[in-house]
Design a protein around this motif. Sequence first.
Motif, PDB file in Angstrom:
ATOM      1  N   GLU A  69       0.853  -1.123   0.012  1.00 50.66           N
ATOM      2  CA  GLU A  69       0.017   0.047  -0.076  1.00 50.66           C
ATOM      3  C   GLU A  69       0.918   1.223  -0.082  1.00 50.66           C
ATOM      4  OE1 GLU A  69      -3.045   0.126  -0.888  1.00 50.66           O
ATOM      5  OE2 GLU A  69      -3.049   2.235  -0.553  1.00 50.66           O
ATOM      6  N   ARG A  70       1.861   1.088   0.795  1.00 48.26           N
ATOM      7  CA  ARG A  70       2.594   2.610   1.072  1.00 48.26           C
ATOM      8  C   ARG A  70       3.548   2.555  -0.198  1.00 48.26           C
ATOM      9  NH1 ARG A  70       5.712   3.376   6.555  1.00 48.26           N
ATOM     10  NH2 ARG A  70       6.440   5.151   5.604  1.00 48.26           N
ATOM     11  N   LEU A  71       3.799   1.525  -1.103  1.00 48.92           N
ATOM     12  CA  LEU A  71       4.659   1.462  -2.290  1.00 48.92           C
ATOM     13  C   LEU A  71       3.779   2.067  -3.288  1.00 48.92           C
ATOM     14  CD1 LEU A  71       6.698  -1.915  -2.692  1.00 48.92           C
ATOM     15  CD2 LEU A  71       7.499   0.194  -2.287  1.00 48.92           C
ATOM     16  N   ARG A  72       2.285   1.908  -3.413  1.00 49.04           N
ATOM     17  CA  ARG A  72       1.359   2.381  -4.363  1.00 49.04           C
ATOM     18  C   ARG A  72       1.420   3.895  -4.092  1.00 49.04           C
ATOM     19  NH1 ARG A  72      -1.164  -2.580  -4.615  1.00 49.04           N
ATOM     20  NH2 ARG A  72      -2.315  -2.137  -2.679  1.00 49.04           N
ATOM     21  N   MET A 103       5.803   4.350 -11.381  1.00 46.23           N
ATOM     22  CA  MET A 103       7.071   4.373 -12.150  1.00 46.23           C
ATOM     23  C   MET A 103       7.866   2.991 -12.116  1.00 46.23           C
ATOM     24  SD  MET A 103       9.480   5.790 -13.854  1.00 46.23           S
ATOM     25  CE  MET A 103       9.948   7.574 -13.648  1.00 46.23           C
ATOM     26  N   VAL A 104       7.693   2.241 -10.952  1.00 44.28           N
ATOM     27  CA  VAL A 104       8.225   0.984 -10.726  1.00 44.28           C
ATOM     28  C   VAL A 104       7.657   0.077 -11.819  1.00 44.28           C
ATOM     29  CG1 VAL A 104       8.448  -1.078  -9.396  1.00 44.28           C
ATOM     30  CG2 VAL A 104       8.708   1.057  -8.303  1.00 44.28           C
ATOM     31  N   GLY A 105       6.370  -0.086 -11.958  1.00 44.09           N
ATOM     32  CA  GLY A 105       5.959  -1.012 -12.916  1.00 44.09           C
ATOM     33  C   GLY A 105       6.130  -0.632 -14.567  1.00 44.09           C
ATOM     34  N   ILE A 106       6.318   0.921 -14.892  1.00 45.49           N
ATOM     35  CA  ILE A 106       6.664   0.944 -15.962  1.00 45.49           C
ATOM     36  C   ILE A 106       8.237   0.725 -16.523  1.00 45.49           C
ATOM     37  CG2 ILE A 106       7.010   3.091 -17.738  1.00 45.49           C
ATOM     38  CD1 ILE A 106       4.768   4.326 -16.362  1.00 45.49           C
ATOM     39  N   LEU A 107       9.056   0.778 -15.401  1.00 46.62           N
ATOM     40  CA  LEU A 107      10.532   0.641 -15.530  1.00 46.62           C
ATOM     41  C   LEU A 107      10.686  -0.900 -15.619  1.00 46.62           C
ATOM     42  CD1 LEU A 107      12.148   3.028 -12.885  1.00 46.62           C
ATOM     43  CD2 LEU A 107      12.407   3.398 -15.332  1.00 46.62           C
ATOM     44  N   SER A 108       9.903  -1.688 -14.990  1.00 43.71           N
ATOM     45  CA  SER A 108       9.962  -3.173 -15.036  1.00 43.71           C
ATOM     46  C   SER A 108       9.310  -3.822 -16.468  1.00 43.71           C
ATOM     47  CB  SER A 108       9.079  -3.644 -13.733  1.00 43.71           C
ATOM     48  OG  SER A 108       9.248  -3.251 -12.682  1.00 43.71           O
ATOM     49  N   SER A 109       8.632  -2.969 -17.116  1.00 44.13           N
ATOM     50  CA  SER A 109       8.298  -3.230 -18.369  1.00 44.13           C
ATOM     51  C   SER A 109       9.518  -3.322 -19.453  1.00 44.13           C
ATOM     52  CB  SER A 109       7.093  -2.729 -18.710  1.00 44.13           C
ATOM     53  OG  SER A 109       7.461  -1.393 -19.287  1.00 44.13           O
ATOM     54  N   GLY A 141      12.872 -11.310  -9.465  1.00 48.39           N
ATOM     55  CA  GLY A 141      13.305 -11.352  -8.175  1.00 48.39           C
ATOM     56  C   GLY A 141      13.418  -9.845  -7.628  1.00 48.39           C
ATOM     57  N   TRP A 142      13.028  -8.887  -8.506  1.00 48.64           N
ATOM     58  CA  TRP A 142      13.250  -7.210  -7.957  1.00 48.64           C
ATOM     59  C   TRP A 142      12.052  -6.791  -7.946  1.00 48.64           C
ATOM     60  CZ3 TRP A 142      17.096  -6.977 -12.700  1.00 48.64           C
ATOM     61  CH2 TRP A 142      18.300  -7.699 -12.450  1.00 48.64           C
ATOM     62  N   ALA A 143      10.884  -7.656  -8.050  1.00 48.75           N
ATOM     63  CA  ALA A 143       9.396  -7.065  -7.872  1.00 48.75           C
ATOM     64  C   ALA A 143       9.125  -6.371  -6.657  1.00 48.75           C
ATOM     65  CB  ALA A 143       8.576  -8.223  -8.500  1.00 48.75           C
ATOM     66  N   PRO A 144       8.206  -5.526  -6.506  1.00 53.14           N
ATOM     67  CA  PRO A 144       7.612  -5.017  -5.410  1.00 53.14           C
ATOM     68  C   PRO A 144       7.308  -6.060  -4.262  1.00 53.14           C
ATOM     69  CG  PRO A 144       6.769  -3.775  -7.378  1.00 53.14           C
ATOM     70  CD  PRO A 144       7.554  -4.904  -7.856  1.00 53.14           C
ATOM     71  N   THR A 169      16.557   0.050  -8.540  1.00 56.38           N
ATOM     72  CA  THR A 169      17.355   0.438  -7.510  1.00 56.38           C
ATOM     73  C   THR A 169      16.938   2.009  -7.326  1.00 56.38           C
ATOM     74  OG1 THR A 169      18.864  -1.075  -7.663  1.00 56.38           O
ATOM     75  CG2 THR A 169      19.419   0.788  -6.386  1.00 56.38           C
ATOM     76  N   SER A 170      16.868   2.728  -8.201  1.00 58.33           N
ATOM     77  CA  SER A 170      16.816   3.979  -8.229  1.00 58.33           C
ATOM     78  C   SER A 170      15.300   4.492  -7.799  1.00 58.33           C
ATOM     79  CB  SER A 170      16.981   4.831  -9.710  1.00 58.33           C
ATOM     80  OG  SER A 170      16.291   4.352 -10.428  1.00 58.33           O
ATOM     81  N   ALA A 171      14.319   3.749  -8.394  1.00 56.42           N
ATOM     82  CA  ALA A 171      12.887   4.021  -7.872  1.00 56.42           C
ATOM     83  C   ALA A 171      12.861   3.500  -6.422  1.00 56.42           C
ATOM     84  CB  ALA A 171      12.034   3.060  -8.810  1.00 56.42           C
ATOM     85  N   TYR A 172      13.475   2.305  -6.062  1.00 54.67           N
ATOM     86  CA  TYR A 172      13.009   2.120  -4.697  1.00 54.67           C
ATOM     87  C   TYR A 172      13.833   3.093  -3.719  1.00 54.67           C
ATOM     88  CZ  TYR A 172      11.287  -2.576  -6.032  1.00 54.67           C
ATOM     89  OH  TYR A 172      10.387  -3.588  -6.830  1.00 54.67           O
ATOM     90  N   LEU A 173      14.681   3.494  -4.120  1.00 56.22           N
ATOM     91  CA  LEU A 173      15.522   4.748  -3.243  1.00 56.22           C
ATOM     92  C   LEU A 173      14.686   5.907  -3.161  1.00 56.22           C
ATOM     93  CD1 LEU A 173      17.906   5.568  -1.780  1.00 56.22           C
ATOM     94  CD2 LEU A 173      19.024   6.396  -3.977  1.00 56.22           C
TER      95      LEU A 173
END
Length: 374
Positions: free
Chosen positions: A21-24, A31-37, A201-204, A331-335
């Motif tokens: 929920e906090r990630l959303r 952004m995380v989803g788009i970068l992951s695509s 392995g790097w998914a939210p 990494t940049s998006a999670y940061l």
Amino acid sequence: MAPHNLTTPVRPWAPVLDDPERLRQGDPLGMVGILSSLPEQLEEGLRRAREVVARLPRPERVTVVGMGGSAIVGDLAAALADRYGGPEVRVRRTPDGPRDLGRRDLLVAVSYSGDTWETLRAYQQGLRTPAGALTVGSGGQLRAVSDAKGVPHAGVPEGLPPRAALGYLLAPLLALLARDVPPLAEALPGALEGLARARQGWAPVVPTAENLAKGLAIRLRDRTPIVYAPLPLVGVARRWQTQLNENAKVLAWHGGLPEGAHNEVVGWLEDPRAEGFAALLLEAPGEGVWNAFLPGFRELLAERLDVVAVRPRATAFLPALLELVLLGDLTSAYLALLRGVDPWPVTAIGRLKAKLADRGLGGTPGRGSAEGEI
Ligand code: F6R
């Protein structure tokens, strides 16, 4: 629950990165989803680009003009062409167009928006040479100028931040190189499959304890990153830097090896300000020569800095390059999320472009034209 005191470790990141929920909430535009695509962008982009690329002659040299999240595709293409035996690919991040192009050169202007002043100016100056040309972007003046001059244009979907459209922007150059370089074409399908697997392995949903991208973000939370890579991967190190700058909104730098071991290493070991930095060392796969070099450099830096070696799982060049790009992006998006900043907006770049547009340089159509400045 006992209150935190000075001896209780405070771990504010765990609730952020491991709470869907906090990630959303922290990433409302996804952004995380788009970068992951990235794998899907590359696949679709390659499909879309094939027809345009088929119309181009085989170039002896490719000169890419562009800036920022668009120009980086030139660095990645240069690394791949160098490794797999393609033409020389060089990148120019300047409003001054290349003057040394002949008939066997290909000029490629890449601008996601199609309205970046430096790119438009360099492109239009480059068009005065006898070189062939291709443009890549989502529209804007770049598309208009190309259509007017009959230059092939590889279109990419609109509505994304340029740096989150890497797969679409890279695909036309990748398709061109793969067309003429069979070993690269052969490596592509497996590389895309490997990238999709690595992404899992790097998914939210993967908790911090098992998620390398989240773990790296935590490592960088209180440090200024310097990202080093051996020369074949220096474009990837640059991508890490710029994604850390634009997504996480932090200072970050990159450097190439072995050159950095002949100058920067002195600053790292002798400047007291080195203390607050973390060095990320991206490793080149299957490179005995680099593997022999890196441990010594790592040991020296570790005397003063927090040093993290980042080793791709893939052992071949193309899949390793793509894997490292996606790992850096996430990494940049999670940061950003850890720092409580939205990874999407890049207000400072928008402000600078508005200042240029006010002076008639680039900008959106109707607000000024690069043509007038050339
Ligand atoms: C923003 C980004 C920027 C732009 C740069 C050039 O997401 O990545 O680095 O790429 O300002 O703009 P374009 O790509 O539109 O030519």
